[in-house]
Design a protein around this motif. Structure first.
Motif, PDB file in Angstrom:
ATOM      1  N   LYS A 406       0.827  -1.201   0.000  1.00  0.00           N
ATOM      2  CA  LYS A 406       0.000   0.000   0.000  1.00  0.00           C
ATOM      3  C   LYS A 406       0.866   1.257   0.000  1.00  0.00           C
ATOM      4  CE  LYS A 406      -4.287  -1.513   0.070  1.00  0.00           C
ATOM      5  NZ  LYS A 406      -5.263  -1.156  -0.998  1.00  0.00           N
ATOM      6  N   LEU A 407       2.000   1.200   0.699  1.00  0.00           N
ATOM      7  CA  LEU A 407       2.907   2.339   0.709  1.00  0.00           C
ATOM      8  C   LEU A 407       3.396   2.641  -0.705  1.00  0.00           C
ATOM      9  CD1 LEU A 407       4.719   4.456   2.091  1.00  0.00           C
ATOM     10  CD2 LEU A 407       6.411   2.634   2.452  1.00  0.00           C
ATOM     11  N   THR A 408       3.789   1.606  -1.419  1.00  0.00           N
ATOM     12  CA  THR A 408       4.268   1.799  -2.798  1.00  0.00           C
ATOM     13  C   THR A 408       3.136   2.282  -3.692  1.00  0.00           C
ATOM     14  OG1 THR A 408       5.949   0.087  -2.500  1.00  0.00           O
ATOM     15  CG2 THR A 408       5.382   0.681  -4.757  1.00  0.00           C
ATOM     16  N   ASP A 409       1.945   1.736  -3.499  1.00  0.00           N
ATOM     17  CA  ASP A 409       0.780   2.194  -4.281  1.00  0.00           C
ATOM     18  C   ASP A 409       0.504   3.670  -4.015  1.00  0.00           C
ATOM     19  OD1 ASP A 409       0.432  -0.313  -5.359  1.00  0.00           O
ATOM     20  OD2 ASP A 409      -1.176  -0.905  -3.989  1.00  0.00           O
ATOM     21  N   LEU A 410       0.658   4.078  -2.768  1.00  0.00           N
ATOM     22  CA  LEU A 410       0.404   5.480  -2.428  1.00  0.00           C
ATOM     23  C   LEU A 410       1.441   6.381  -3.087  1.00  0.00           C
ATOM     24  CD1 LEU A 410      -1.369   7.416  -0.793  1.00  0.00           C
ATOM     25  CD2 LEU A 410       0.289   7.210   1.078  1.00  0.00           C
ATOM     26  N   PHE A 411       2.700   5.956  -3.095  1.00  0.00           N
ATOM     27  CA  PHE A 411       3.720   6.745  -3.775  1.00  0.00           C
ATOM     28  C   PHE A 411       3.355   6.939  -5.247  1.00  0.00           C
ATOM     29  CE2 PHE A 411       7.392   7.218  -6.465  1.00  0.00           C
ATOM     30  CZ  PHE A 411       8.140   8.186  -5.824  1.00  0.00           C
ATOM     31  N   ARG A 412       2.986   5.881  -5.907  1.00  0.00           N
ATOM     32  CA  ARG A 412       2.631   5.972  -7.325  1.00  0.00           C
ATOM     33  C   ARG A 412       1.447   6.920  -7.541  1.00  0.00           C
ATOM     34  NH1 ARG A 412       4.723   1.774 -10.594  1.00  0.00           N
ATOM     35  NH2 ARG A 412       5.976   0.246  -9.430  1.00  0.00           N
ATOM     36  N   ALA A 413       0.537   6.954  -6.577  1.00  0.00           N
ATOM     37  CA  ALA A 413      -0.642   7.812  -6.711  1.00  0.00           C
ATOM     38  C   ALA A 413      -0.322   9.278  -6.438  1.00  0.00           C
ATOM     39  CB  ALA A 413      -1.734   7.341  -5.752  1.00  0.00           C
ATOM     40  N   LEU A 414       0.653   9.538  -5.582  1.00  0.00           N
ATOM     41  CA  LEU A 414       0.930  10.914  -5.159  1.00  0.00           C
ATOM     42  C   LEU A 414       2.144  11.549  -5.822  1.00  0.00           C
ATOM     43  CD1 LEU A 414       0.268  10.704  -1.291  1.00  0.00           C
ATOM     44  CD2 LEU A 414      -1.349  11.171  -3.148  1.00  0.00           C
ATOM     45  N   ALA A 415       2.940  10.779  -6.549  1.00  0.00           N
ATOM     46  CA  ALA A 415       4.181  11.304  -7.147  1.00  0.00           C
ATOM     47  C   ALA A 415       3.960  11.855  -8.551  1.00  0.00           C
ATOM     48  CB  ALA A 415       5.245  10.214  -7.184  1.00  0.00           C
ATOM     49  N   SER A 416       2.733  12.180  -8.893  1.00  0.00           N
ATOM     50  CA  SER A 416       2.394  12.577 -10.263  1.00  0.00           C
ATOM     51  C   SER A 416       2.408  14.076 -10.501  1.00  0.00           C
ATOM     52  CB  SER A 416       1.010  12.027 -10.625  1.00  0.00           C
ATOM     53  OG  SER A 416       0.038  12.485  -9.696  1.00  0.00           O
TER      54      SER A 416
END
Length: 452
Positions: A406-416
């Motif tokens: 979930k941490l990695t998924d959150l990074f992908r969602a917020l690093a845009s």
């Protein structure tokens, strides 16, 4: 009743008088002449432009052929062959510097090495100080294209400024803006420099053969230590990020502050940081990233312990892995916090050692209650340290409560890139099932319980 007398129209009233005929003929002739002259001048202008364009294209093709031969000579087993490419009027030391650089670069294996002259890259150079005789002098803004064998999936391109001389049909190098002197001084200009520009190289590979460490002879021990660290660092990165990156690495160890600045840009001198990751610009939506490097400062070897050296390497490798999904303007607590978590993942150090500034704040009753602002990173040392450590703790809390996936998924969602507070909340809620406020409150409680 009186009436007006009727008049008979003069049927010849609209006919031109005899004296008007010559004027009309002259006017017609003038119009024809003007139109003809306009067409002639237009055609001549078009013809001149076409001729100039063809001449420019031919000149560019000649320079490209010269640069191809120049690059081949640089990569040959005998760099002394560069002598025939350097103009007789070049400044003293130019040839020696070119041979010195080519010799240093010979320690590396390149899958690609060449120069590209783009359209418009050639401009006439001022004649001030130009060599005597029947010679043309041209400034050339070229791109050095290179790829390191086995570690670069794509070649990188770096800007180099050169001055070329043309004598008859022969081209030669009059000046090279990428030359670095024996004293380490760089030539003024916008030319990029590689580590081979700063003297002989010390090179080491990792055991798996998918990473390369480049430094200088006086740094061999540090170069070897990094090479020994890379395998586990790549494995750590893939475990957290997934296999969606090259799983290759190029590490460079600068031998001086000037070299560090040359490799990473003018905004860094290596005085306050151990390492930084760099890459070529990436188009939005593209997964192709070139020129990725982790560059260590000249002071890194003396500043880092075995543990912190591995931590820094893992931190920077996460930036490398995530580069294609990272956009400028994303929250720094996401970008740097995720990399800090990757760097310290599986560390034997206690959390108070990982985040000493944050731990001291918690113990003093001054626990941060808001996510760190972007402006707090990289500024005043104490403020910056607290920002980085707070960012680490946010990511550590998310991994602890929601799991690393979930941490990695959150990074992908917020690093845009940049986003509103509402969009940030929406994306956090979509990934974690809680909003920004609940995440913040949970992080503060976690920080107090783990670092108090």
């Amino acid at each position: 009743m009186p009436t007006e007398p009727m008049t008979t129209p003069d049927v010849g009233a609209d006919r031109p008088r005899r004296w008007e005929y010559p004027a009309l003929v002259a006017l017609g002739v003038a119009v024809v002449l003007v139109l003809g002259l306009t067409i002639f001048l237009t055609n001549r202008s078009d013809s001149d432009e076409n001729a100039a364009s063809e001449q420019d294209a031919e000149r560019t093709a000649q320079v490209q052929a010269f640069l191809d031969a120049w690059a081949a000579a640089q990569m040959s087993d005998d760099p002394s062959g560069l002598a025939k490419f350097v103009d007789s009027a070049a400044a003293p030391g130019v040839l020696e510097a070119e041979v010195r650089r080519a010799t240093a670069a010979g320690a590396l294996d390149f899958s690609d090495w060449g120069y590209e002259i783009p359209s418009g890259g050639l401009t006439p150079a001022p004649r001030t100080g130009a060599p005597d005789g029947d010679v043309e002098v041209w400034n050339a803004q070229v791109l050095l294209r290179y790829a390191l064998d086995g570690v670069d999936a794509l070649p990188t391109r770096k800007a180099v400024s050169m001055t070329l001389a043309k004598r008859g049909d022969q081209w030669s190098v009059l000046a090279d803006g990428s030359i670095v002197g024996l004293d380490g001084a760089r030539t003024a200009g916008e030319s990029w420099n590689g580590p081979w520009d700063f003297g002989p190289l010390a090179v080491a590979e990792n055991a798996a053969g998918n990473a390369l460490v480049i430094g200088h002879p006086g740094q061999q021990a540090f170069v070897d230590a990094l090479a020994a660290d890379v395998d586990s660092a790549i494995e750590n990165t893939t475990q957290l990020w997934g296999p969606w990156w090259s799983e290759r690495a190029v590490l460079m160890v600068a031998g001086s502050a000037e070299e560090f600045t040359a490799l990473v840009g003018s905004h860094h001198d290596g005085a306050s940081i151990a390492a930084v990751s760099v890459a070529d610009a990436t188009a939005d939506g593209s997964s192709d990233v070139s020129g990725q490097r982790v560059v260590f400062s000249p002071a890194a070897a003396s500043r880092l312990t075995d543990i912190t050296r591995r931590t820094v390497l893992r931190h920077e490798l996460m930036h490398i892995a995530a580069r294609s999904k990272t956009r400028d303007g994303s929250p720094m607590w996401v970008l740097e916090g995720f990399a800090e978590y990757a760097g310290n993942r599986g560390s034997s150090r206690a959390w108070g050692e990982i985040a000493p500034t944050l731990a001291a704040a918690v113990r003093s009753g001054d626990t941060p209650t808001e996510f760190p602002d972007d402006t707090q990173f990289g500024g005043v040392p104490v403020v910056s340290s607290l920002a980085y450590e707070s960012a680490w703790s946010i990511n550590a809390y998310i991994a602890d409560r929601f799991g690393e996936a979930k941490l990695t998924d959150l990074f992908r969602a917020l690093a845009s890139g940049k986003m509103t507070a509402e969009d940030l909340d929406s994306r956090i809620r979509a990934v974690l099932g809680v909003g920004t406020e609940e995440l913040r409150v949970g992080w503060v409680d976690w920080t107090n319980s783990h670092l108090g």
